[in-house]
Design an enzyme around this catalytic site. Structure first.
Site, PDB file in Angstrom:
ATOM      1  N   ASP A 101      33.700  -0.651  -8.232  1.00  0.00           N
ATOM      2  CA  ASP A 101      33.545  -1.240  -6.911  1.00  0.00           C
ATOM      3  C   ASP A 101      32.866  -0.307  -5.919  1.00  0.00           C
ATOM      4  O   ASP A 101      32.182  -0.742  -5.024  1.00  0.00           O
ATOM      5  CB  ASP A 101      34.890  -1.719  -6.370  1.00  0.00           C
ATOM      6  N   ASP A 152      30.284   4.207  -8.198  1.00  0.00           N
ATOM      7  CA  ASP A 152      30.228   3.588  -9.521  1.00  0.00           C
ATOM      8  C   ASP A 152      28.851   3.071  -9.865  1.00  0.00           C
ATOM      9  O   ASP A 152      28.581   2.732 -11.005  1.00  0.00           O
ATOM     10  CB  ASP A 152      31.210   2.406  -9.587  1.00  0.00           C
ATOM     11  N   ASP A 180      37.792   0.241 -14.270  1.00  0.00           N
ATOM     12  CA  ASP A 180      38.413   0.922 -13.159  1.00  0.00           C
ATOM     13  C   ASP A 180      39.885   0.592 -13.151  1.00  0.00           C
ATOM     14  O   ASP A 180      40.279  -0.418 -13.696  1.00  0.00           O
ATOM     15  CB  ASP A 180      37.841   0.299 -11.885  1.00  0.00           C
TER      16      ASP A 180
END
Lengths: 326, 1037
Positions: free
Chosen positions: B730, B734, B389
């Site tokens: 997070d 996801d 990410d």
């Protein structure tokens, strides 16, 4: 697994003939494929024996066998052909070395030992008792007076056992002094004391060649295990008693079942070649037929010979059963 | 220019960030189209991956009322609500299915070698049964052995279960997100009901601070803003209104999503989905629908178990057949079979592996990597691709001033995490003006009572950009709140998306200057439009062509860095026109908003964490590909990727090459470009093959503007390349990708519970750099497990050979089954764990990640070297000890051969030895136990040598250092102490088959121990000398 290793072995034979010398061993199957494919020369490779071998077919089989893929595939995959010969050589050399190493260490170990006496005798500090004859299986005699087959084997076994004690065979042996150890630590060759069969009375076989079996008074011989250097203290004797069953008369020979000290110590098979082991004969005199008795014989009268060990039922004692039928 | 402008990251202080997205009307399409790539997937997953078919956002109030049979004013009737509740079930997420504890436990009982041992135990009992049927006084030995084997299985099972239970943190996270109460209108009255009772059609009211209780269609809104970050990953607050603004339900403003938070304002909405049918619910079920992949280490261990079990069973069966054909009774042959199985199975190994993994897990936890699933410890080590990410993981997750532009010059600001001061040149008078605007034209405030907190950590009330500016000016000038007090604010126009600027008017703190100061900030092009002059070195100069161009260049440059650029201008209102008492009116704007003086630009970015570039470099040298996957804009993504090194300084994307060569993108050979920035839009159009091509051809990849489902596709694409994929994330969005990944890494601070739940590992500090330490530990444990296994397997040969020789050469049994168990579960346990503490032999971060199909944990070399080299050596050493004991007691080797049947015959109590002595059965048995003990001690002594050689695989022991790993010495001490206790402590307990041993028998095998060590040093020497040689290939494991 089998077809595949066979296949690779085949390839192993084929390749060196076709491959240029000095090709480095390959780790992965993929690249050894590539190598095989890149080999110079006609598409028909020549086998080890010179016969033509179609390489394409071989490759195809190789591939097919790869497709069979088993768990040990990596074992075969990673090993290419020349390197497998090296491996063979290596293992020959390595195991040759190991064999030499083991032989050498064993040799060194054996050098530290004497041929005559074992280094330690601590595991047999006290002797066991055994009987002759010995029934097959557990120590249970079942004798039938009217069926000689039930005891003939025993008589034969006793005869065999007593053969060593025949007078003729003991002619050259010494007549030792009763009641004392026959010490001969520094005497070579070791001499042996005579064991006279006469002392065994009715069980000597001198008068009764059937040892009382057909009469219902079977003789059973009790002997003490040989132990090198054993010197019994006191006056060791074999004492037998009925543990269970009807009253029978037990007679032991020599008198009181004594084991004379002159037969000790024993100097071992190599030094003490003609050693005669002292024997005690027990005659079980049945009063009537169809009886069963349990008898236990023990060494007594000698403080250093143990006869009571919970785990070892034969240490200084022996128990057996006799049943007599008509 | 115009076209390019749209590429520049949109500039706003407030509001939505991608109004200027180049592609219009992508709508649903953006999230759709994934299903085409997934045709092969299971149907229900396809269903889930296909996007939402929601059209409620397009309907008007009337249509909604009809659709859900409700009334916007009066709400549902209670009876109707009850009906729907009965039909749809409560508004709650069904908890993820848990495997029941008993099944987990039973799995431990039958997994691994357990089946083999159970078979051994059952065979023991069967053997006893047969013996007992024949002879009532049969020895109980087999029953005991059966029980011991069963106990071994049960205890190792319990142990493994306990370890797993300890490390698996089961959080019912989704349930935590459920809002407690909801304010609902039913029967025309407002009621507070448990959110679980909500049904479709209910009218609910939400206000700032609430969690949205279900998916709702907004009907009325007053300044409502929501935080959708848990759903979309976008951290900006988003406004909600009743307007239908976008085709895509995820993008439109009139839908509020279950479990997201309402930040401010109020809204009324109609419930359109509840429970598992909400968007979050669907993602949650998507996560549980994605199967948990088997971890690489689990595969390795399975592979190893298969090898060992295969060897055990085949040797067992072969020797069973040999024994039977050698006329051994079948019953005895069965007992041989059990012996062979027990000797072959490393009973203690799996426990040792578990302990080693949990030790590493503990070590990693200290370094902020919390491992939920023990096996994940190693997975991280074999990771070859990390899909990371951006926000929060690579970046600090807070806006920070990165650059300033004034006096025609770009200045760089410090963006590190703990800035104390800014060091750029602050002497210019322009800066004085600029700083004043930055300070005054800002609504953000520090929350009071934080005097002792460092500036960067202070909590601020205000949006991200204003916070950044506030902290920035506080760092430079200090006590901003005081400055603001001295410059009293008389009027203010807050930012809105039509104006795109923010303005305020202040009194000045100069008592001699009675003028008002008008300060303004906003989108640079808007601000520039309003200016007629520009300040250079404190002097106002007319804004001419050249200065406008300078502005454009700076603006482009900063925008190109992916930064959000803000323009600042001011104007001193003339005292005569605007006296003290002038009534400023923001509605009528009775003050000038043009012909202002342009002062400068500030650009903001969420800066990379300072540790990240280093970590990325480490990953790269460790052969790990780092792929950035973000929902953010491509330009920002690329800029961050460049600044952290995910795209290295000299690599170009296809677009870069096209620009450089001045040719259309299509003409560029894609393989020339090392880097690639792939837009979610492009990804959507790609076929599976095209995606594979991108993943293979480019080493540096950034995926921007991706949806949660696309993340999943990327992960799957990577996995198709046989890569071990780590995914960080997070948000709730996801969680499917986290689950699908070989190792999912959730953020401990920013991460949602759903993400933490789906992940295998939690980064406690949200820091990408922690992953690198994790990788290092993972690689180390893989190497060390190899050592542990090699150590453990070796003695199996020394345990097995006695049985084989016993059967074939008929010697008295050299080592008993129980004694073997004491080695496997006694002396060898602590040393095998001690190897887990071994330090790395070389820089493990400088080699490629292992190939999960080629670099096996237990490879041919390891098995052969352990079994056929060291194992055979050990057997010889142990046999030397065995023969020494027997020979010294009177049984020379020649006497022992084929002695077995007499030796074991309980009726022979006058067995003659080599010296003419006679032995009773029990005396022989006791001698046999001495033999067992000496064989055991010999193996133990040689295992010490084995332990020392296993410290390294390539380096000499002296290079590694004998004393660096102190635990090894604890292991060696434990071996000796356990052996001493067994021999001297339990000497009298015959059931254990141990006896006291003459002192010298402890040393018989030492020459062999030394040979083992010398041989291994020789092996390692040749490996180091001749890398790549035949020796290296066959001897390095």
């Amino acid at each position: 697994m089998v077809p595949r290793s066979v296949c690779l072995t085949l390839a192993g034979w084929v390749r060196p003939a076709a491959a240029p010398k000095g090709t480095s061993p390959e780790r992965s199957l993929g690249s050894s494929f590539a190598e095989l494919l890149l080999l110079p020369g006609p598409s028909e490779a020549v086998g080890a024996d010179g016969s033509p071998f179609p390489r394409n077919r071989l490759l195809w089989r190789l591939r097919e066998s790869v497709a069979l893929g088993d768990r040990f595939s990596d074992i075969w995959d990673t090993v290419s052909l020349t390197s497998r010969r090296l491996i063979l050589l290596f293992y020959l050399a390595f195991y040759g070395f190991l064999a030499a190493l083991f032989t050498f260490t064993m040799w060194v170990m054996l050098q530290t030992l004497s041929d005559e006496t074992p280094k330690y005798r601590d595991q047999i500090s006290s002797p066991g008792l055994t009987i002759v004859p010995k029934p097959p299986g557990a120590l249970e005699f079942s004798l039938n007076i009217s069926k000689p087959a039930t005891y003939e084997n025993y008589i034969d076994a006793i005869k065999e056992f007593l053969r060593e004690y025949e007078g003729k065979k003991q002619e050259h042996l010494l007549q030792c002094r009763n009641g004392t150890f026959f010490e001969q630590d520094n005497i070579f060759p070791k001499k042996t004391c005579k064991f006279s069969l006469e002392t065994l009375g009715p069980c000597s076989g001198l008068n009764d060649v059937n040892f009382g079996y057909p009469d219902g008074n079977p003789c059973i011989f009790v002997k003490m295990n040989r132990i090198i250097g054993l010197r019994p203290q006191g006056e060791p004797r074999i004492v037998c008693a009925v543990k269970e069953g009807t009253e029978v008369n037990l007679a032991t020979f020599p008198k009181d079942g004594r084991l004379d000290l002159m037969y000790f110590p024993y100097y071992g098979k190599k030094l003490h070649v003609n050693y005669r082991q002292p024997v005690v004969a027990l005659q079980v005199q049945f009063q009537s037929y169809n009886q069963e008795v349990s008898i236990e014989c023990k060494i007594e009268g000698s403080p250093n010979l143990r006869n009571q060990d919970e785990r070892d039922k034969f240490l200084g004692r022996v128990a057996f059963k006799i049943s007599l039928t008509q | 220019m115009g076209k390019k402008k749209s590429e520049v990251y949109s500039v706003e202080v407030n509001g939505i960030k991608d109004i200027e997205t180049t592609n219009e009307g992508d709508g649903k399409e953006k999230y759709r189209g994934l299903k085409d790539h997934l045709g092969h997937k299971k149907d229900h997953q396809k269903e889930l991956k296909k996007e939402l078919d929601l059209d409620d956002h397009k309907l008007n109030a009337k249509e909604l009322e009809d659709k859900y049979g409700t009334n916007i004013i009066r709400g549902l009737t209670s009876t109707k609500a009850a009906e729907i509740l009965a039909r749809d079930g409560p508004n709650a997420l069904s908890p993820p299915k848990e495997t029941s504890e008993i099944i987990k436990f039973l799995k431990q009982m039958v997994g691994g070698f357990s089946i083999l041992l159970w078979a051994g135990a059952v065979l023991c009992w069967i053997a006893f049964g047969i013996q007992f049927a024949k002879d009532k006084s049969a020895s109980m030995d087999n029953v005991y052995l059966g029980f011991v084997l069963a106990l071994v299985v049960i205890f190792t099972g319990i142990f493994a279960y306990y370890q797993e239970a300890k490390s698996t943190n089961i959080i019912a996270s989704f349930s935590k997100m459920i809002p407690r109460q909801a304010l609902v209108i039913r029967d025309g009255e407002k009621k507070e009901i448990p959110a679980g009772q909500l049904v479709v059609g209910d009218i609910v009211e939400i206000k700032g601070g609430d969690q949205i209780p279900a998916d709702i269609r907004i009907l009325a809104s007053h300044g409502c803003k929501v935080d959708n970050s848990s759903l979309t990953g976008e951290s900006e607050a988003q406004s909600r209104s009743c307007d239908f603004t976008h085709e895509n339900p995820l993008e439109t403003k009139n839908i509020g999503f279950y479990s997201t938070t309402c930040l401010e304002g109020t809204a009324t909405g109609m419930v359109i989905n509840t429970g598992d049918r909400t968007i979050i619910g669907r993602i949650a079920s998507l996560a549980s629908g994605v199967g948990n992949e088997k971890t690489p280490i689990a595969i390795e261990i399975e592979h190893f178990v298969h090898i060992v079990a295969g060897v055990a069973v085949s040797i067992g069966v072969i020797f069973f057949i040999i024994a039977v054909s050698m006329k051994y009774p079948v019953l005895e042959s069965i007992i041989f079979l059990i012996g062979i199985i027990v000797a072959n199975v490393p009973e203690g190994l799996l426990a040792a592996v578990t302990v080693s993994l949990s030790l590493t897990a503990k070590r990693m936890a200290k370094k902020n990597c919390l491992v939920k699933n023990l096996e994940a410890v190693e997975t991280l080590g074999s990771t070859s691709i990390i899909c990371s990410d951006k926000t929060g993981t690579l970046t600090q997750n807070r806006m920070t001033v990165a650059h300033l532009w004034f006096d025609n010059q770009i200045y760089q600001a410090d963006t590190s995490e703990d800035q104390e001061a800014q060091i750029f040149d602050q002497s210019s008078a322009t800066w004085a003006s600029l700083s004043k605007i930055v300070t005054l034209c800002n609504r953000a405030e520090f929350r009071p009572g934080q005097e002792t907190v460092p500036i960067m950590k202070k909590i601020v009330v205000g949006d991200a950009s204003e916070t950044a500016l506030l902290k920035f000016s506080e760092v430079i000038m200090g006590d901003i709140m005081e400055t603001r007090k001295r410059n009293r604010k008389v009027a203010e126009i807050p930012f809105n998306s039509t104006n795109k600027f923010q303005l305020s008017i202040h009194e000045t703190d100069d008592p001699n200057d009675k003028r008002f100061l008008l300060v303004m900030k906003g989108a640079p092009e808007r601000i520039l439009e309003k200016c007629s002059t520009i300040m250079i070195n404190g002097q106002e100069q007319p804004l001419n062509e050249s200065s406008a161009e300078a502005f454009q260049t700076a603006y482009m440059e900063l925008g190109g860095l992916g930064e959000r650029v803000l323009g600042f201008c001011h104007l001193y209102l003339p005292e005569d026109e605007f006296p003290d008492t002038y009534p400023f009116d923001v509605e009528t704007m009775n003050f000038p908003t043009s012909d202002l003086c342009f002062v400068g630009l500030l650009s903001l970015i969420d800066p990379p964490r300072s540790t990240v570039p280093d970590a990325v470099t480490k990953c790269r040298s460790a052969g790990i590909k780092v792929i950035m996957v973000t929902g953010d804009h491509p330009i920002t993504a690329k800029a961050i990727a460049k600044s952290v090194g995910i795209i290295s300084a000299n690599s170009e994307t296809v677009e870069d090459i096209a620009k450089r060569l001045n040719v259309p993108v299509e003409q560029v050979n894609k393989r020339d470009a090392k880097a690639a920035v792939v837009n979610g839009m492009e990804l959507k159009e790609m076929s599976q093959e095209q995606l594979d091509e991108v993943l293979i051809n480019h080493t540096e990849i950034v995926f921007a503007r991706t949806s949660p489902q696309q993340k999943l596709i990327i992960v799957e694409g990577c996995q198709r390349q046989d890569a071990v994929v780590a995914v960080t994330g997070d948000g709730v969005n996801d969680s499917p990708a986290l689950k699908k990944a070989d190792i999912g890494i959730a953020m401990g601070i920013a991460g949602s519970d759903a993400a933490k739940n789906a992940a295998d590992m939690v980064l406690l500090d949200d820091n990408f750099a922690s992953i690198v330490t994790g990788v290092e530990e993972g690689r180390l444990i893989f190497d060390n497990l190899k050592k542990t296994i090699a150590f453990t397997l070796t003695k199996n040969i020394a345990e097995l050979c006695p049985f084989l020789i016993f059967i074939i050469a008929g010697i008295p049994l050299p080592i008993g089954t129980i004694t073997i168990l004491f080695i496997d579960l006694g002396t060898d346990i602590i040393p095998s764990i001690a190897l887990a503490y071994e330090k790395a032999e070389s820089d493990i971060m400088n080699r490629k990640p292992r190939h999960k199909k080629k670099d096996r944990l237990v490879n041919q070399q390891l098995a052969l070297y352990s079994y056929l080299h060291i194992g055979i050596l050990q057997s010889l050493g142990a046999f030397l000890a065995y023969f020494t004991v027997y020979t010294e007691q009177g049984f020379r080797p020649t006497r022992l051969i084929f002695l077995r049947s007499e030796w074991e015959d309980g009726n022979i109590n006058d067995l003659e030895d080599s010296y003419g002595q006679e032995w009773t059965r029990y005396q022989r048995k006791y001698l046999e136990w001495i033999g067992y003990t000496s064989f055991f001690v010999a193996i133990m002594v040689q295992q010490i040598a084995d332990l020392i050689i296993r410290k390294t695989r390539r380096n000499s022991i002296f290079q590694q250092g004998l004393f660096r790993n102190k635990v090894i010495w604890i292991g060696i001490a434990s071996q000796i102490i356990i052996a001493l206790i067994l021999s001297y402590g339990f000497g009298s307990i015959t059931a254990m088959n141990f006896t006291t041993l003459r002192v010298q028998y402890w040393f018989v095998a030492i020459p062999y121990a030394i040979v083992i060590w010398l041989y291994d040093e020789f092996r390692k020497l040749l490996i180091r000398r001749y890398p790549g040689s035949w020796w290296d290939k066959n001897m390095y494991y």
